[in-house]
Each structure stands twice: as C-alpha cells, then as structure tokens.
Design an enzyme around this catalytic site. Structure first.
Site, short mmCIF file in Angstrom:
data_model
loop_
_atom_site.label_atom_id
_atom_site.label_comp_id
_atom_site.label_asym_id
_atom_site.label_seq_id
_atom_site.Cartn_x
_atom_site.Cartn_y
_atom_site.Cartn_z
N ASN A 11 0.86 -1.18 0.00
CA ASN A 11 0.00 0.00 0.00
C ASN A 11 0.90 1.24 0.00
O ASN A 11 1.52 1.56 1.01
CB ASN A 11 -0.90 -0.04 1.26
N TRP A 12 0.94 1.91 -1.14
CA TRP A 12 1.84 3.07 -1.27
C TRP A 12 1.29 4.32 -0.60
O TRP A 12 1.98 5.34 -0.52
CB TRP A 12 2.09 3.38 -2.75
N LYS A 13 0.03 4.26 -0.18
CA LYS A 13 -0.62 5.42 0.45
C LYS A 13 -0.44 6.67 -0.44
O LYS A 13 -0.41 6.56 -1.66
CB LYS A 13 -0.08 5.61 1.88
N HIS A 97 -9.51 1.18 5.37
CA HIS A 97 -8.19 1.32 6.00
C HIS A 97 -8.32 2.24 7.21
O HIS A 97 -9.12 3.18 7.21
CB HIS A 97 -7.19 1.90 5.00
N GLU A 99 -6.64 4.63 8.20
CA GLU A 99 -6.47 6.05 7.89
C GLU A 99 -7.75 6.63 7.30
O GLU A 99 -8.05 7.81 7.50
CB GLU A 99 -5.26 6.22 6.95
N GLU A 169 -5.11 -5.06 10.76
CA GLU A 169 -4.08 -4.04 10.96
C GLU A 169 -4.37 -3.30 12.27
O GLU A 169 -5.21 -2.38 12.29
CB GLU A 169 -4.11 -3.02 9.82
N GLY A 175 2.64 2.20 10.87
CA GLY A 175 3.60 3.29 10.69
C GLY A 175 4.35 3.67 11.95
O GLY A 175 4.96 4.74 12.01
N SER A 215 3.63 -2.18 10.44
CA SER A 215 5.08 -2.18 10.64
C SER A 215 5.75 -3.49 10.22
O SER A 215 6.69 -3.95 10.85
CB SER A 215 5.41 -1.85 12.11
N GLY A 236 2.94 -1.27 4.30
CA GLY A 236 2.93 0.15 4.00
C GLY A 236 4.34 0.64 3.67
O GLY A 236 4.85 0.43 2.57
N GLY A 237 4.98 1.28 4.66
CA GLY A 237 6.28 1.92 4.45
C GLY A 237 7.32 1.05 3.76
O GLY A 237 8.04 1.51 2.86
P1 13P Z 1 3.13 0.32 7.73
O1 13P Z 1 3.61 -0.98 7.12
O2 13P Z 1 3.87 1.51 7.24
O3 13P Z 1 3.03 0.22 9.21
O4 13P Z 1 1.63 0.53 7.19
C1 13P Z 1 0.75 -0.53 7.28
C2 13P Z 1 -0.45 -0.18 6.50
O5 13P Z 1 -1.20 0.70 6.89
C3 13P Z 1 -0.70 -0.90 5.26
O6 13P Z 1 -1.98 -0.64 4.78
#
Ligand code: 13P
Length: 254
Positions: A11-13, A97, A99, A169, A175, A215, A236-237
């Site tokens: 997920n590149w957000k 998600h 967020e 999640e 994050g 994470s 994510g990251g």
């Molecule tokens: P991180 O891997 O950066 O913690 O993000 C997880 C995430 O929200 C994937 O959708």
C-alpha cells in the site's frame, strides 16, 4: 489454511506522483523475483492506476489495488471515484483502512456499502479491521474486530465470500515500528476466521484470505507468514523500498 498463493500487498498510500509511480514500477520489475507461490499486488495513488496498468500489461508481474473507492456507481458526488470506474483497471480495492476510518471519518455503513460495491463490480475488497491503542488497553480487541467484520460484511452473501480478503491491521502498529506480537496476531486471526465461519459457513472461512499489516519489514515478515491463519501481508512503508519489499516477497516463498 487454504490453497491460495501467499498474498503480499504493498500500500503506497499518498506517495509517488504518476511519473514516480511509473519509475518505481520499472524498478520493481527489474529487481523483484516473484516466486510462483506468491501473488504480489501494489496499490498506487488512484491517479497512477491507468498508466501503471498499461505499463504492466506486457508483464502482468503484479496485480493492482486501489486504495479506496466510493460505493455509488456514478452521480453527483464531487471528487469521488466509484468502484464501477475502477472495474477493469484493478483486481483489488482496499476498503476501510484505518487512515480512512480515522482521518476521513469513514464509518461502518460506508465501509459495508463500499465492500458491496467492489464485489458488485467484480473486484476483490481488502477489508481492513483493527483495534486502536485504547481499545487494546481496555481489553476490547475482540469486540472491535467482531463489530468491524460483522458490519463490513453485512451486505455480502456466502457465495460472494470467496472474493473477500480481510487485513488485520492494529491501528497502533501502523507506521509506528511497533509491530504486533505473533501471539496476538494469531489470536486475532483465529477470531476473525471463526466469526466468518459462524456467519457464512465452513467453506467461506476456509476460502477467506487473511493478511496481517502494521510495521511489517524484511526482518519480521517471516514470523507472521509462519502463522497458520495468516495468508499474506499488507505492507505500508516497507513497500516503498524495493530491496525491503523484495525481502518480504522472498520470505513469503518459504
Ligand atoms: P506500515 O507498514 O507503514 O506500518 O503501514 C501498514 C499499513 O497501513 C498498510 O496498509
């Protein structure tokens, strides 16, 4: 738990412009070795889905996910992109998600309608669920997951369940570098699968793909993938770093 390939979703957000997305895809194509037992999906910004989709046409090395969609197919909804518009462009859509829930005020009703819209438009929703730090501290993780799964799948039939992916999640793990303990992940996954069994029957619970996210990195991916109820990861990251994403995919092979 099921016979699906291990599913690794990046997920590149809100990272990368259209041009950067294209360059990043090229880099991934050059660097990543994808074992036949692993399915890799990337979720760029909505803006880049069209160009990246064309770019991938020749190789089909990865599949695509959108990060969100609206549930009406069309209409006077300024600024929205519908599941109907994504049809044919992406195979998956991330829905609910944390967020979206917390920064954009999405509630269970929105999420339920979005999950239904994605299925109606022949794609696969990746329904995200997870408890906040406060809910965890209060010992309410089980209740939160139960409510989010029930609400998110309320408009789905047993016959449609083979399309559903659920990502656990924990909000506090996203994050933060504070990834969840495997014992906690195992317990949450077991609970979700049992709930799906209670709601939709045994076959649906066996077909369901469950991802862990929060994470995840190259060093901790293996421990989650080794859990019996975990069918993949939502990253994510670490998905923004080709080498690390490559390490995660490599750990999915074993
Ligand atoms: P991180 O891997 O950066 O913690 O993000 C997880 C995430 O929200 C994937 O959708």
């Amino acid at each position: 738990m099921n016979t699906h390939k291990t599913l690794i979703v990046g997920n590149w957000k809100m990272h990368f412009t259209i041009g950067e997305s294209s360059m990043f895809i090229r880099k991934l194509e050059e660097q990543l070795k994808i074992p036949s037992s692993v399915e890799v999906v990337v979720a760029p910004t909505t803006l880049a889905l069209q160009s990246v989709s064309l770019q991938l046409k020749h190789h089909r090395k990865f599949k695509l996910a959108a990060q969100n969609c609206f549930w009406r197919d069309f209409g006077a909804y300024t600024g929205e992109v519908s599941a109907h518009m994504l049809r044919g462009l992406t195979q998956y859509v991330i829905i609910g998600h944390s967020e979206r829930r917390h920064a954009f005020g999405e509630i269970d009703k929105d999420i339920r309608l979005k999950v239904q819209a994605v299925v109606r438009n022949q794609m696969q929703p990746i329904l995200c669920v997870g408890e906040t730090a406060q809910e965890r501290a209060d010992g309410d993780t089980g209740f939160t997951l139960h409510d989010q799964v029930t609400a998110g799948l309320a408009n789905i039939t047993s016959e449609e369940m083979h399309r559903i992916v659920i990502a656990y999640e924990p909000v506090w793990a996203i994050g933060t570098g504070e990834n969840a303990k495997t014992t906690d992940v195992a317990a949450a996954m077991k609970l979700i699968r049992k709930q799906v069994k209670d709601l939709f029957g045994k076959q649906a619970s066996l077909d369901l793909r469950l991802l862990y996210g929060g994470s995840v990195d190259g060093a901790n991916a293996t421990q989650y993938l080794a859990l019996p109820d975990v069918d993949g990861l939502l990253v994510g990251g670490a998905s923004l770093k080709p080498e690390v994403f490559g390490d995660i995919i490599a750990s999915a092979k074993s």
